[in-house]
Design a protein around this motif. Structure first.
Motif, PDB file in Angstrom:
ATOM      1  N   THR A 140     104.567  -4.645  34.357  1.00  0.00           N
ATOM      2  CA  THR A 140     103.825  -5.200  35.483  1.00  0.00           C
ATOM      3  C   THR A 140     102.551  -4.392  35.714  1.00  0.00           C
ATOM      4  OG1 THR A 140     104.005  -5.988  37.780  1.00  0.00           O
ATOM      5  CG2 THR A 140     105.014  -3.854  37.259  1.00  0.00           C
ATOM      6  N   TYR A 141     101.891  -4.635  36.846  1.00  0.00           N
ATOM      7  CA  TYR A 141     100.597  -4.033  37.151  1.00  0.00           C
ATOM      8  C   TYR A 141     100.704  -3.146  38.391  1.00  0.00           C
ATOM      9  CZ  TYR A 141      98.566  -7.262  33.829  1.00  0.00           C
ATOM     10  OH  TYR A 141      98.269  -7.943  32.667  1.00  0.00           O
ATOM     11  N   LEU A 142      99.806  -2.163  38.432  1.00  0.00           N
ATOM     12  CA  LEU A 142      99.702  -1.301  39.605  1.00  0.00           C
ATOM     13  C   LEU A 142      98.322  -1.455  40.229  1.00  0.00           C
ATOM     14  CD1 LEU A 142     101.315   2.103  38.534  1.00  0.00           C
ATOM     15  CD2 LEU A 142     102.349   0.224  39.819  1.00  0.00           C
ATOM     16  N   GLY A 143      98.320  -1.629  41.559  1.00  0.00           N
ATOM     17  CA  GLY A 143      97.079  -1.630  42.303  1.00  0.00           C
ATOM     18  C   GLY A 143      96.863  -0.272  42.952  1.00  0.00           C
ATOM     19  N   PRO A 144      95.754  -0.097  43.661  1.00  0.00           N
ATOM     20  CA  PRO A 144      95.401   1.217  44.214  1.00  0.00           C
ATOM     21  C   PRO A 144      96.360   1.747  45.273  1.00  0.00           C
ATOM     22  CG  PRO A 144      93.903  -0.490  45.008  1.00  0.00           C
ATOM     23  CD  PRO A 144      94.717  -1.110  43.922  1.00  0.00           C
ATOM     24  N   LYS A 145      97.165   0.877  45.890  1.00  0.00           N
ATOM     25  CA  LYS A 145      98.069   1.323  46.956  1.00  0.00           C
ATOM     26  C   LYS A 145      99.537   1.154  46.578  1.00  0.00           C
ATOM     27  CE  LYS A 145      94.718   0.128  50.580  1.00  0.00           C
ATOM     28  NZ  LYS A 145      94.491  -0.664  51.823  1.00  0.00           N
ATOM     29  N   ASP A 146      99.822   1.049  45.297  1.00  0.00           N
ATOM     30  CA  ASP A 146     101.172   0.670  44.871  1.00  0.00           C
ATOM     31  C   ASP A 146     102.106   1.835  44.578  1.00  0.00           C
ATOM     32  OD1 ASP A 146     100.349  -1.912  45.142  1.00  0.00           O
ATOM     33  OD2 ASP A 146     100.162  -2.314  42.996  1.00  0.00           O
ATOM     34  N   LEU A 147     101.591   3.056  44.519  1.00  0.00           N
ATOM     35  CA  LEU A 147     102.449   4.182  44.159  1.00  0.00           C
ATOM     36  C   LEU A 147     103.615   4.350  45.131  1.00  0.00           C
ATOM     37  CD1 LEU A 147     100.102   7.061  42.937  1.00  0.00           C
ATOM     38  CD2 LEU A 147     101.488   5.486  41.596  1.00  0.00           C
ATOM     39  N   ILE A 148     103.412   3.985  46.369  1.00  0.00           N
ATOM     40  CA  ILE A 148     104.458   4.137  47.379  1.00  0.00           C
ATOM     41  C   ILE A 148     105.704   3.336  47.010  1.00  0.00           C
ATOM     42  CG2 ILE A 148     103.616   2.223  48.806  1.00  0.00           C
ATOM     43  CD1 ILE A 148     104.433   3.842  51.259  1.00  0.00           C
ATOM     44  N   HIS A 149     105.511   2.262  46.223  1.00  0.00           N
ATOM     45  CA  HIS A 149     106.643   1.413  45.843  1.00  0.00           C
ATOM     46  C   HIS A 149     107.353   1.902  44.583  1.00  0.00           C
ATOM     47  CE1 HIS A 149     105.259  -1.408  48.867  1.00  0.00           C
ATOM     48  NE2 HIS A 149     104.081  -1.463  48.289  1.00  0.00           N
ATOM     49  N   ILE A 150     106.705   2.745  43.786  1.00  0.00           N
ATOM     50  CA  ILE A 150     107.295   3.192  42.527  1.00  0.00           C
ATOM     51  C   ILE A 150     108.497   4.095  42.780  1.00  0.00           C
ATOM     52  CG2 ILE A 150     106.875   4.360  40.329  1.00  0.00           C
ATOM     53  CD1 ILE A 150     105.392   1.698  40.751  1.00  0.00           C
ATOM     54  N   LYS A 151     108.414   4.946  43.775  1.00  0.00           N
ATOM     55  CA  LYS A 151     109.529   5.836  44.089  1.00  0.00           C
ATOM     56  C   LYS A 151     110.798   5.044  44.403  1.00  0.00           C
ATOM     57  CE  LYS A 151     110.949   9.413  47.383  1.00  0.00           C
ATOM     58  NZ  LYS A 151     110.506  10.264  48.526  1.00  0.00           N
ATOM     59  N   SER A 152     110.693   4.032  45.263  1.00  0.00           N
ATOM     60  CA  SER A 152     111.870   3.236  45.615  1.00  0.00           C
ATOM     61  C   SER A 152     112.355   2.419  44.426  1.00  0.00           C
ATOM     62  CB  SER A 152     111.563   2.325  46.809  1.00  0.00           C
ATOM     63  OG  SER A 152     110.495   1.437  46.517  1.00  0.00           O
ATOM     64  N   LEU A 153     111.428   1.962  43.586  1.00  0.00           N
ATOM     65  CA  LEU A 153     111.816   1.236  42.372  1.00  0.00           C
ATOM     66  C   LEU A 153     112.713   2.101  41.494  1.00  0.00           C
ATOM     67  CD1 LEU A 153     111.313  -1.265  40.400  1.00  0.00           C
ATOM     68  CD2 LEU A 153     109.544   0.173  39.381  1.00  0.00           C
ATOM     69  N   LEU A 154     112.295   3.341  41.257  1.00  0.00           N
ATOM     70  CA  LEU A 154     113.051   4.238  40.383  1.00  0.00           C
ATOM     71  C   LEU A 154     114.374   4.662  41.009  1.00  0.00           C
ATOM     72  CD1 LEU A 154     110.091   6.488  39.157  1.00  0.00           C
ATOM     73  CD2 LEU A 154     111.227   4.648  37.890  1.00  0.00           C
ATOM     74  N   LYS A 155     114.403   4.779  42.322  1.00  0.00           N
ATOM     75  CA  LYS A 155     115.633   5.203  43.000  1.00  0.00           C
ATOM     76  C   LYS A 155     116.650   4.067  43.099  1.00  0.00           C
ATOM     77  CE  LYS A 155     115.424   8.054  46.471  1.00  0.00           C
ATOM     78  NZ  LYS A 155     115.096   8.675  47.784  1.00  0.00           N
ATOM     79  N   ASN A 156     116.178   2.839  43.204  1.00  0.00           N
ATOM     80  CA  ASN A 156     117.077   1.697  43.382  1.00  0.00           C
ATOM     81  C   ASN A 156     117.504   1.056  42.070  1.00  0.00           C
ATOM     82  OD1 ASN A 156     116.841   2.039  46.132  1.00  0.00           O
ATOM     83  ND2 ASN A 156     115.321   0.419  46.397  1.00  0.00           N
ATOM     84  N   CYS A 157     116.654   1.149  41.051  1.00  0.00           N
ATOM     85  CA  CYS A 157     116.915   0.462  39.778  1.00  0.00           C
ATOM     86  C   CYS A 157     117.313   1.498  38.731  1.00  0.00           C
ATOM     87  CB  CYS A 157     115.687  -0.333  39.342  1.00  0.00           C
ATOM     88  SG  CYS A 157     115.134  -1.545  40.567  1.00  0.00           S
ATOM     89  N   ARG A 158     118.564   1.900  38.760  1.00  0.00           N
ATOM     90  CA  ARG A 158     119.027   3.032  37.959  1.00  0.00           C
ATOM     91  C   ARG A 158     119.404   2.654  36.532  1.00  0.00           C
ATOM     92  NH1 ARG A 158     116.908   7.134  40.000  1.00  0.00           N
ATOM     93  NH2 ARG A 158     118.406   8.495  38.939  1.00  0.00           N
ATOM     94  N   ASN A 159     119.217   1.366  36.163  1.00  0.00           N
ATOM     95  CA  ASN A 159     119.493   0.931  34.797  1.00  0.00           C
ATOM     96  C   ASN A 159     118.222   0.753  33.974  1.00  0.00           C
ATOM     97  OD1 ASN A 159     122.393   0.683  35.048  1.00  0.00           O
ATOM     98  ND2 ASN A 159     122.027  -1.138  36.290  1.00  0.00           N
ATOM     99  N   LEU A 160     117.088   1.111  34.536  1.00  0.00           N
ATOM    100  CA  LEU A 160     115.823   0.939  33.827  1.00  0.00           C
ATOM    101  C   LEU A 160     115.808   1.699  32.509  1.00  0.00           C
ATOM    102  CD1 LEU A 160     113.139   1.113  36.667  1.00  0.00           C
ATOM    103  CD2 LEU A 160     113.328  -0.702  34.947  1.00  0.00           C
ATOM    104  N   LYS A 161     115.427   0.984  31.447  1.00  0.00           N
ATOM    105  CA  LYS A 161     115.292   1.594  30.133  1.00  0.00           C
ATOM    106  C   LYS A 161     113.828   1.694  29.697  1.00  0.00           C
ATOM    107  CE  LYS A 161     119.756  -0.109  28.421  1.00  0.00           C
ATOM    108  NZ  LYS A 161     120.420  -0.962  27.389  1.00  0.00           N
TER     109      LYS A 161
END
Length: 216
Positions: A96-117
């Motif tokens: 996917t894509y990242l915009g200038p204010k999107d880093l705040i969402h990456i932390k929760s993505l990594l913490k909630n989606c623990r099957n990411l490969k």
């Protein structure tokens, strides 16, 4: 909208009329595919908001999301990432894509989606200053399953942030590390850091090793 048992959804842009685009986005936002597992979107519809709404209407079984657009004015990329974080606990592959204010969402993505490969983050605009923040979040919060990372070469990264990321993988292995898009800010020093961790067995493959350091 009646395909309730749909598991794979692949959409390619082929609309000539702006009215047809708006009509399609409306249907996309109101569709419910509870069993959806794979979402593949390659278009210029700028429909991250509608895709977010679609994901919210699934039952959490999505494992693979790929989004591509050549239109750099797209918005709501953060909303899209947030929807994935909250509704896709089984996801393994994400582009996917990242915009200038999107880093705040990456932390929760990594913490909630623990099957990411596998993660691939593309750049929409010239937002040079998010590189270090992204790598530091990846170093601190990546799940153990995450073994493939591909990030945009249009973002600035310090050599220290490279070191920090690879140090976090010393007790596991990063199978794939790539810099894609136009490689603007990668220097010989960055490539040397990658080579160091490649030699130590922390990184199994990187295009910075394959292409060599002479280009940077």
């Amino acid at each position: 909208m009646s395909l309730n048992n749909l598991k794979d959804l692949i959409i390619y842009y082929d609309f000539e009329s702006y009215g047809r685009i708006l009509e399609f986005q409306k249907y996309l936002a109101n569709s419910k595919f509870p069993d959806l597992q794979i979402l593949d979107i390659s278009d210029d519809l700028l429909c991250f908001k509608e895709l977010s709404m679609l994901i919210e209407n699934t039952n959490g079984n999505i494992t693979d999301i790929f989004v591509y657009t050549s239109n750099k004015s797209a918005e709501n990329t953060g909303m899209f990432i947030n929807s994935i974080s909250n509704n896709c606990p089984k996801i393994e592959f994400l582009t996917t894509y990242l915009g200038p204010k999107d880093l705040i969402h990456i932390k929760s993505l990594l913490k909630n989606c623990r099957n990411l490969k596998s993660l691939r983050f593309n750049s929409l605009n010239e937002i040079k200053n998010i590189g270090d923040g992204l790598l530091n979040i990846l170093a601190k919060f990546s799940p153990k399953s995450l073994s493939s990372i591909s990030i945009s070469g249009k973002w600035e990264y310090s050599v220290d942030s490279f070191e920090n990321l690879f140090e976090s993988y010393k007790k596991r292995r990063l199978l794939h590390f790539d810099i894609h898009d136009e490689i603007v800010y990668i220097t010989t020093e960055h490539a040397k850091v990658v080579k160091k961790y490649f030699d130590e067995g922390v990184i199994a493959y990187s295009n910075l090793i394959i292409t060599g350091t002479s280009e940077y």
